[in-house]
Structures are given as structure tokens and as C-alpha cells.
Design a protein around this motif. Structure first.
Motif, PDB file in Angstrom:
ATOM      1  N   TYR A 141       0.818  -1.208   0.000  1.00 24.80           N
ATOM      2  CA  TYR A 141       0.000   0.000   0.000  1.00 24.80           C
ATOM      3  C   TYR A 141       0.858   1.267   0.000  1.00 24.80           C
ATOM      4  O   TYR A 141       0.376   2.345  -0.320  1.00 24.80           O
ATOM      5  N   GLY A 142       2.124   1.128   0.371  1.00 33.47           N
ATOM      6  CA  GLY A 142       2.999   2.296   0.346  1.00 33.47           C
ATOM      7  C   GLY A 142       4.015   2.282   1.462  1.00 33.47           C
ATOM      8  O   GLY A 142       4.210   1.288   2.151  1.00 33.47           O
ATOM      9  N   LEU A 143       4.655   3.429   1.601  1.00 38.84           N
ATOM     10  CA  LEU A 143       5.706   3.608   2.599  1.00 38.84           C
ATOM     11  C   LEU A 143       5.438   4.877   3.392  1.00 38.84           C
ATOM     12  O   LEU A 143       5.054   5.892   2.819  1.00 38.84           O
ATOM     13  N   ASN A 144       5.657   4.812   4.693  1.00 45.31           N
ATOM     14  CA  ASN A 144       5.625   6.021   5.501  1.00 45.31           C
ATOM     15  C   ASN A 144       7.018   6.630   5.600  1.00 45.31           C
ATOM     16  O   ASN A 144       7.156   7.835   5.741  1.00 45.31           O
ATOM     17  N   ARG A 145       8.021   5.789   5.552  1.00 44.04           N
ATOM     18  CA  ARG A 145       9.397   6.253   5.720  1.00 44.04           C
ATOM     19  C   ARG A 145      10.326   5.249   5.061  1.00 44.04           C
ATOM     20  O   ARG A 145      10.130   4.038   5.186  1.00 44.04           O
ATOM     21  N   LEU A 146      11.359   5.770   4.401  1.00 41.05           N
ATOM     22  CA  LEU A 146      12.345   4.916   3.740  1.00 41.05           C
ATOM     23  C   LEU A 146      13.694   5.594   3.843  1.00 41.05           C
ATOM     24  O   LEU A 146      13.832   6.758   3.452  1.00 41.05           O
ATOM     25  N   ARG A 147      14.688   4.871   4.365  1.00 41.17           N
ATOM     26  CA  ARG A 147      16.033   5.412   4.507  1.00 41.17           C
ATOM     27  C   ARG A 147      17.053   4.363   4.077  1.00 41.17           C
ATOM     28  O   ARG A 147      16.821   3.161   4.226  1.00 41.17           O
ATOM     29  N   PHE A 148      18.204   4.869   3.577  1.00 41.63           N
ATOM     30  CA  PHE A 148      19.319   4.013   3.170  1.00 41.63           C
ATOM     31  C   PHE A 148      20.565   4.442   3.945  1.00 41.63           C
ATOM     32  O   PHE A 148      21.399   5.176   3.429  1.00 41.63           O
ATOM     33  N   PRO A 149      20.714   4.005   5.202  1.00 46.21           N
ATOM     34  CA  PRO A 149      21.815   4.480   6.047  1.00 46.21           C
ATOM     35  C   PRO A 149      23.216   4.058   5.610  1.00 46.21           C
ATOM     36  O   PRO A 149      24.192   4.699   5.991  1.00 46.21           O
ATOM     37  N   GLY A 180     -10.577  -6.144   5.058  1.00 43.16           N
ATOM     38  CA  GLY A 180      -9.406  -6.807   5.622  1.00 43.16           C
ATOM     39  C   GLY A 180      -8.651  -5.943   6.607  1.00 43.16           C
ATOM     40  O   GLY A 180      -9.241  -5.216   7.403  1.00 43.16           O
ATOM     41  N   TYR A 181      -7.315  -5.986   6.515  1.00 44.07           N
ATOM     42  CA  TYR A 181      -6.453  -5.278   7.457  1.00 44.07           C
ATOM     43  C   TYR A 181      -5.312  -4.590   6.726  1.00 44.07           C
ATOM     44  O   TYR A 181      -4.824  -5.070   5.703  1.00 44.07           O
ATOM     45  N   GLN A 182      -4.873  -3.486   7.324  1.00 45.09           N
ATOM     46  CA  GLN A 182      -3.644  -2.824   6.884  1.00 45.09           C
ATOM     47  C   GLN A 182      -2.657  -2.928   8.026  1.00 45.09           C
ATOM     48  O   GLN A 182      -3.004  -2.658   9.179  1.00 45.09           O
ATOM     49  N   ILE A 183      -1.439  -3.342   7.703  1.00 48.56           N
ATOM     50  CA  ILE A 183      -0.409  -3.377   8.729  1.00 48.56           C
ATOM     51  C   ILE A 183       0.664  -2.352   8.392  1.00 48.56           C
ATOM     52  O   ILE A 183       0.949  -2.066   7.231  1.00 48.56           O
ATOM     53  N   ALA A 184       1.231  -1.783   9.438  1.00 51.16           N
ATOM     54  CA  ALA A 184       2.442  -0.978   9.329  1.00 51.16           C
ATOM     55  C   ALA A 184       3.538  -1.854   9.918  1.00 51.16           C
ATOM     56  O   ALA A 184       3.390  -2.380  11.033  1.00 51.16           O
ATOM     57  N   THR A 185       4.596  -2.061   9.159  1.00 44.88           N
ATOM     58  CA  THR A 185       5.687  -2.900   9.626  1.00 44.88           C
ATOM     59  C   THR A 185       7.008  -2.214   9.339  1.00 44.88           C
ATOM     60  O   THR A 185       7.226  -1.724   8.227  1.00 44.88           O
ATOM     61  N   LEU A 200       3.598  -0.174   4.488  1.00 39.57           N
ATOM     62  CA  LEU A 200       2.178  -0.403   4.705  1.00 39.57           C
ATOM     63  C   LEU A 200       1.733  -1.512   3.760  1.00 39.57           C
ATOM     64  O   LEU A 200       1.929  -1.412   2.549  1.00 39.57           O
ATOM     65  N   LEU A 201       1.181  -2.547   4.333  1.00 38.45           N
ATOM     66  CA  LEU A 201       0.716  -3.696   3.563  1.00 38.45           C
ATOM     67  C   LEU A 201      -0.749  -3.922   3.859  1.00 38.45           C
ATOM     68  O   LEU A 201      -1.181  -3.807   5.008  1.00 38.45           O
ATOM     69  N   ARG A 202      -1.495  -4.257   2.840  1.00 41.07           N
ATOM     70  CA  ARG A 202      -2.924  -4.568   3.018  1.00 41.07           C
ATOM     71  C   ARG A 202      -3.186  -6.020   2.649  1.00 41.07           C
ATOM     72  O   ARG A 202      -2.706  -6.494   1.613  1.00 41.07           O
ATOM     73  N   TYR A 203      -3.953  -6.669   3.495  1.00 38.17           N
ATOM     74  CA  TYR A 203      -4.379  -8.039   3.264  1.00 38.17           C
ATOM     75  C   TYR A 203      -5.893  -8.052   3.263  1.00 38.17           C
ATOM     76  O   TYR A 203      -6.520  -7.613   4.227  1.00 38.17           O
ATOM     77  N   LEU A 204      -6.455  -8.529   2.170  1.00 37.53           N
ATOM     78  CA  LEU A 204      -7.910  -8.545   2.042  1.00 37.53           C
ATOM     79  C   LEU A 204      -8.436  -9.973   2.094  1.00 37.53           C
ATOM     80  O   LEU A 204      -7.789 -10.905   1.619  1.00 37.53           O
TER      81      LEU A 204
END
Length: 154
Positions: free
Chosen positions: A93-101, A125-130, A149-153
Motif C-alpha cells: 500500500y505504500g511507505l511512511n518512511r524509507l532510509r538508506f543508512p 481486511g487489514y492494513q499493517i504498518a511494519t 504499509l501492507l494490506r491483506y484482504l
């Protein structure tokens, strides 16, 4: 090395997995061919990725993987350690934050681990933030950290 934690979660049980960790996955070598293929598909032919001679003269000392290639390798790696069963489909579903340290030198190996930060009910279904962390074998810092963000339906 700690034993890998693989989560196989029935979709109806997702809310109970908030706060649970998973991984690490197995190690995956990032090859120059992978980097070259990614450059060809995306048009990102920055010499630090595709020109070993030019890249050798940089602070990296050689070619490195594209950050977005590193991120995209989450698919096979996470599939080893995180699965939702009983879903009709799962989507990114997308990204809230992405970094390449830190960089991923070509020829190095990476793996992922993560934590289920939140589970929210959505229509069907559900959306998870991981938070997923990619590490490089022998590296001091993560090479990628993403809140996905991942969605499972159903």
C-alpha cells in the motif's frame, strides 16, 4: 546467530500480532547482474552502480546497489519470514518512511527482519504498518530501513 522467526498468520488473527518481530531471513547476495538489470529497467545508470572503474574511484571503492533495488529485494526475503494465510490478496500500500543508512557493495549479502508496528481494520481486511530492516553481512549499520504499509484482504 538467533534462530529465524517466521510468522504465518491467519488473516483473522492479524490484530493479535501487533508488536511481534519476525526474521531474520536467509542471506541473499546482490550481484552486479542484478544491479545492471535494475539500471536497464529503470534507466538509472549512475556510474556508482554500473561502472566498476568509475565506482572504484569513489569513497565506496566499487559498485553499489541502487537503494530502490535493495528495497525491492524485500519481496523474496520477507516471503521467507512473513506470511498471511487466508487472504484473497496482499498488496503493497505504500511507505511512511524509507532510509538508506549505508551502501550495499556489489557481491555483499543482505537479509531482512521486521516488527509488526500496527494493524488497522480496513474495508475487506487489514492494513499493517511494519518496520523492516535490511542488514548487510558484516556491516555496522542497516542498509535500508522502511516503514511499509501492507494490506491483506479477505
Amino acid at each position: 546467530m538467533p534462530e529465524a522467526i517466521a510468522l504465518s498468520i491467519p488473516i483473522e488473527d492479524l490484530p493479535a500480532y501487533t508488536g511481534r518481530a519476525y526474521g531474520p531471513s536467509s542471506w541473499l547476495e546482490v550481484r552486479q547482474q542484478d544491479v545492471d538489470d535494475f539500471a536497464r529497467v529503470t534507466g538509472d545508470r549512475n556510474p556508482i552502480h554500473v561502472d566498476p572503474e568509475a565506482a572504484a574511484a569513489t569513497p565506496f571503492g566499487g559498485t553499489i546497489a541502487h537503494g530502490l533495488l535493495t528495497h525491492s529485494l524485500v519481496v523474496p526475503l520477507m516471503a521467507e519470514v512473513f506470511e498471511v494465510t487466508g487472504a484473497s490478496m496482499g498488496i503493497n500500500y505504500g511507505l511512511n518512511r524509507l532510509r538508506f543508512p549505508a551502501p550495499v557493495p556489489v557481491g555483499s549479502r543482505i537479509r531482512v527482519s521486521g516488527v509488526v508496528d500496527a494493524v488497522d481494520e480496513v474495508a475487506g481486511g487489514y492494513q499493517i504498518a511494519t518496520t523492516v530492516t535490511w542488514e548487510r553481512e558484516g556491516g555496522e549499520k542497516p542498509v535500508c530501513v522502511a516503514e511499509m504499509l501492507l494490506r491483506y484482504l479477505r
